[in-house]
Design a protein around this motif. Structure first.
Motif, PDB file in Angstrom:
ATOM      1  N   THR A  57      11.245  11.839  -9.675  1.00  0.00           N
ATOM      2  CA  THR A  57       9.798  11.613  -9.619  1.00  0.00           C
ATOM      3  C   THR A  57       9.275  11.182 -10.985  1.00  0.00           C
ATOM      4  OG1 THR A  57       9.318  13.942 -10.033  1.00  0.00           O
ATOM      5  CG2 THR A  57       9.402  13.231  -7.747  1.00  0.00           C
ATOM      6  N   ARG A  58       9.871  11.719 -12.039  1.00  0.00           N
ATOM      7  CA  ARG A  58       9.441  11.295 -13.376  1.00  0.00           C
ATOM      8  C   ARG A  58       9.801   9.846 -13.628  1.00  0.00           C
ATOM      9  NH1 ARG A  58      11.018  16.690 -14.347  1.00  0.00           N
ATOM     10  NH2 ARG A  58      13.064  16.125 -15.132  1.00  0.00           N
ATOM     11  N   ALA A  59      10.950   9.404 -13.108  1.00  0.00           N
ATOM     12  CA  ALA A  59      11.357   8.006 -13.269  1.00  0.00           C
ATOM     13  C   ALA A  59      10.423   7.079 -12.492  1.00  0.00           C
ATOM     14  CB  ALA A  59      12.800   7.824 -12.800  1.00  0.00           C
ATOM     15  N   VAL A  60      10.111   7.458 -11.255  1.00  0.00           N
ATOM     16  CA  VAL A  60       9.194   6.632 -10.449  1.00  0.00           C
ATOM     17  C   VAL A  60       7.805   6.627 -11.074  1.00  0.00           C
ATOM     18  CG1 VAL A  60       8.084   6.420  -8.179  1.00  0.00           C
ATOM     19  CG2 VAL A  60      10.519   6.957  -8.340  1.00  0.00           C
ATOM     20  N   ALA A  61       7.376   7.770 -11.598  1.00  0.00           N
ATOM     21  CA  ALA A  61       6.070   7.848 -12.244  1.00  0.00           C
ATOM     22  C   ALA A  61       6.022   6.944 -13.479  1.00  0.00           C
ATOM     23  CB  ALA A  61       5.762   9.291 -12.634  1.00  0.00           C
ATOM     24  N   ALA A  62       7.089   6.928 -14.257  1.00  0.00           N
ATOM     25  CA  ALA A  62       7.133   6.070 -15.448  1.00  0.00           C
ATOM     26  C   ALA A  62       7.068   4.594 -15.049  1.00  0.00           C
ATOM     27  CB  ALA A  62       8.401   6.345 -16.243  1.00  0.00           C
ATOM     28  N   LEU A  63       7.784   4.228 -13.986  1.00  0.00           N
ATOM     29  CA  LEU A  63       7.725   2.843 -13.503  1.00  0.00           C
ATOM     30  C   LEU A  63       6.329   2.487 -13.004  1.00  0.00           C
ATOM     31  CD1 LEU A  63      11.107   2.566 -11.582  1.00  0.00           C
ATOM     32  CD2 LEU A  63      10.476   1.390 -13.698  1.00  0.00           C
ATOM     33  N   THR A  64       5.698   3.405 -12.297  1.00  0.00           N
ATOM     34  CA  THR A  64       4.354   3.163 -11.776  1.00  0.00           C
ATOM     35  C   THR A  64       3.359   2.969 -12.918  1.00  0.00           C
ATOM     36  OG1 THR A  64       4.853   4.483  -9.819  1.00  0.00           O
ATOM     37  CG2 THR A  64       2.536   4.113 -10.314  1.00  0.00           C
ATOM     38  N   CYS A  71       1.663   6.730  -6.868  1.00  0.00           N
ATOM     39  CA  CYS A  71       0.608   7.653  -7.312  1.00  0.00           C
ATOM     40  C   CYS A  71       0.996   9.106  -7.024  1.00  0.00           C
ATOM     41  CB  CYS A  71      -0.709   7.312  -6.628  1.00  0.00           C
ATOM     42  SG  CYS A  71      -1.415   5.749  -7.172  1.00  0.00           S
ATOM     43  N   GLY A  72       1.588   9.322  -5.872  1.00  0.00           N
ATOM     44  CA  GLY A  72       2.044  10.672  -5.544  1.00  0.00           C
ATOM     45  C   GLY A  72       3.102  11.162  -6.519  1.00  0.00           C
ATOM     46  N   CYS A  73       3.995  10.271  -6.918  1.00  0.00           N
ATOM     47  CA  CYS A  73       5.042  10.655  -7.882  1.00  0.00           C
ATOM     48  C   CYS A  73       4.446  10.940  -9.254  1.00  0.00           C
ATOM     49  CB  CYS A  73       6.098   9.559  -7.978  1.00  0.00           C
ATOM     50  SG  CYS A  73       7.225   9.572  -6.577  1.00  0.00           S
ATOM     51  N   VAL A  74       3.398  10.214  -9.633  1.00  0.00           N
ATOM     52  CA  VAL A  74       2.749  10.488 -10.924  1.00  0.00           C
ATOM     53  C   VAL A  74       2.171  11.901 -10.916  1.00  0.00           C
ATOM     54  CG1 VAL A  74       0.795   9.858 -12.404  1.00  0.00           C
ATOM     55  CG2 VAL A  74       2.281   8.083 -11.491  1.00  0.00           C
ATOM     56  N   VAL A  75       1.493  12.258  -9.828  1.00  0.00           N
ATOM     57  CA  VAL A  75       0.904  13.599  -9.732  1.00  0.00           C
ATOM     58  C   VAL A  75       1.999  14.661  -9.708  1.00  0.00           C
ATOM     59  CG1 VAL A  75      -0.444  15.126  -8.228  1.00  0.00           C
ATOM     60  CG2 VAL A  75      -1.190  12.770  -8.611  1.00  0.00           C
ATOM     61  N   TRP A  76       3.037  14.430  -8.914  1.00  0.00           N
ATOM     62  CA  TRP A  76       4.115  15.403  -8.791  1.00  0.00           C
ATOM     63  C   TRP A  76       4.855  15.571 -10.120  1.00  0.00           C
ATOM     64  CZ3 TRP A  76       8.703  14.861  -4.829  1.00  0.00           C
ATOM     65  CH2 TRP A  76       9.341  16.081  -4.696  1.00  0.00           C
ATOM     66  N   ALA A  77       5.078  14.467 -10.829  1.00  0.00           N
ATOM     67  CA  ALA A  77       5.783  14.532 -12.113  1.00  0.00           C
ATOM     68  C   ALA A  77       4.959  15.306 -13.143  1.00  0.00           C
ATOM     69  CB  ALA A  77       6.091  13.128 -12.617  1.00  0.00           C
ATOM     70  N   LEU A  95       0.827  -1.209   0.000  1.00  0.00           N
ATOM     71  CA  LEU A  95       0.000   0.000   0.000  1.00  0.00           C
ATOM     72  C   LEU A  95       0.861   1.260   0.000  1.00  0.00           C
ATOM     73  CD1 LEU A  95      -2.831   1.241   0.165  1.00  0.00           C
ATOM     74  CD2 LEU A  95      -2.622   1.114   2.657  1.00  0.00           C
ATOM     75  N   VAL A  96       1.918   1.261   0.775  1.00  0.00           N
ATOM     76  CA  VAL A  96       2.824   2.416   0.811  1.00  0.00           C
ATOM     77  C   VAL A  96       3.475   2.621  -0.558  1.00  0.00           C
ATOM     78  CG1 VAL A  96       5.001   3.251   1.780  1.00  0.00           C
ATOM     79  CG2 VAL A  96       3.241   2.347   3.286  1.00  0.00           C
ATOM     80  N   LEU A  97       3.906   1.533  -1.199  1.00  0.00           N
ATOM     81  CA  LEU A  97       4.514   1.656  -2.532  1.00  0.00           C
ATOM     82  C   LEU A  97       3.522   2.208  -3.550  1.00  0.00           C
ATOM     83  CD1 LEU A  97       6.629  -1.617  -2.783  1.00  0.00           C
ATOM     84  CD2 LEU A  97       7.473   0.725  -2.651  1.00  0.00           C
ATOM     85  N   VAL A  98       2.280   1.737  -3.495  1.00  0.00           N
ATOM     86  CA  VAL A  98       1.262   2.204  -4.438  1.00  0.00           C
ATOM     87  C   VAL A  98       0.986   3.690  -4.234  1.00  0.00           C
ATOM     88  CG1 VAL A  98      -1.189   2.002  -5.040  1.00  0.00           C
ATOM     89  CG2 VAL A  98       0.203  -0.048  -4.799  1.00  0.00           C
ATOM     90  N   LEU A  99       0.808   4.082  -2.984  1.00  0.00           N
ATOM     91  CA  LEU A  99       0.525   5.494  -2.707  1.00  0.00           C
ATOM     92  C   LEU A  99       1.706   6.393  -3.080  1.00  0.00           C
ATOM     93  CD1 LEU A  99      -1.375   5.195   0.680  1.00  0.00           C
ATOM     94  CD2 LEU A  99      -2.326   5.671  -1.583  1.00  0.00           C
ATOM     95  N   THR A 100       2.920   5.919  -2.835  1.00  0.00           N
ATOM     96  CA  THR A 100       4.106   6.681  -3.225  1.00  0.00           C
ATOM     97  C   THR A 100       4.175   6.835  -4.744  1.00  0.00           C
ATOM     98  OG1 THR A 100       5.286   5.864  -1.288  1.00  0.00           O
ATOM     99  CG2 THR A 100       6.621   6.783  -3.060  1.00  0.00           C
TER     100      THR A 100
END
Length: 74
Positions: free
Chosen positions: A31-38, A17-23, A10-15
């Motif tokens: 954050t763009r890298a984490v968003a792309a992975l998500t 999602c937060g990175c997608v919004v922030w990116a 759950l923490v990974l999913v929320l993190t």
């Protein structure tokens, strides 16, 4: 133990999602890298779910055509 794993997921999913919004708002490079992975993980899961649904539909169709319903009543 299972609860700890679920909380971790759950923490990974929320993190993610937060990175997608922030990116989307122009965040730092990481954050763009984490968003792309998500987003890629979401696409993979969605494709797997669609394949599973298609396979289940095909199996139901084959069983409905007399492919071995198994009730033995007829």
């Amino acid at each position: 133990m299972v609860g700890a794993v679920l909380v971790g997921v759950l923490v990974l999913v929320l993190t993610g999602c937060g990175c997608v919004v922030w990116a989307e708002r122009g965040g730092p490079r990481w954050t763009r890298a984490v968003a792309a992975l998500t987003l890629a993980a979401g696409d993979l899961l969605r494709g797997a779910q669609q394949r599973r649904r298609r396979r289940e539909r095909r199996e139901r169709w084959l069983l409905g055509k007399g492919g071995g319903g198994g009730d033995g009543g007829e």
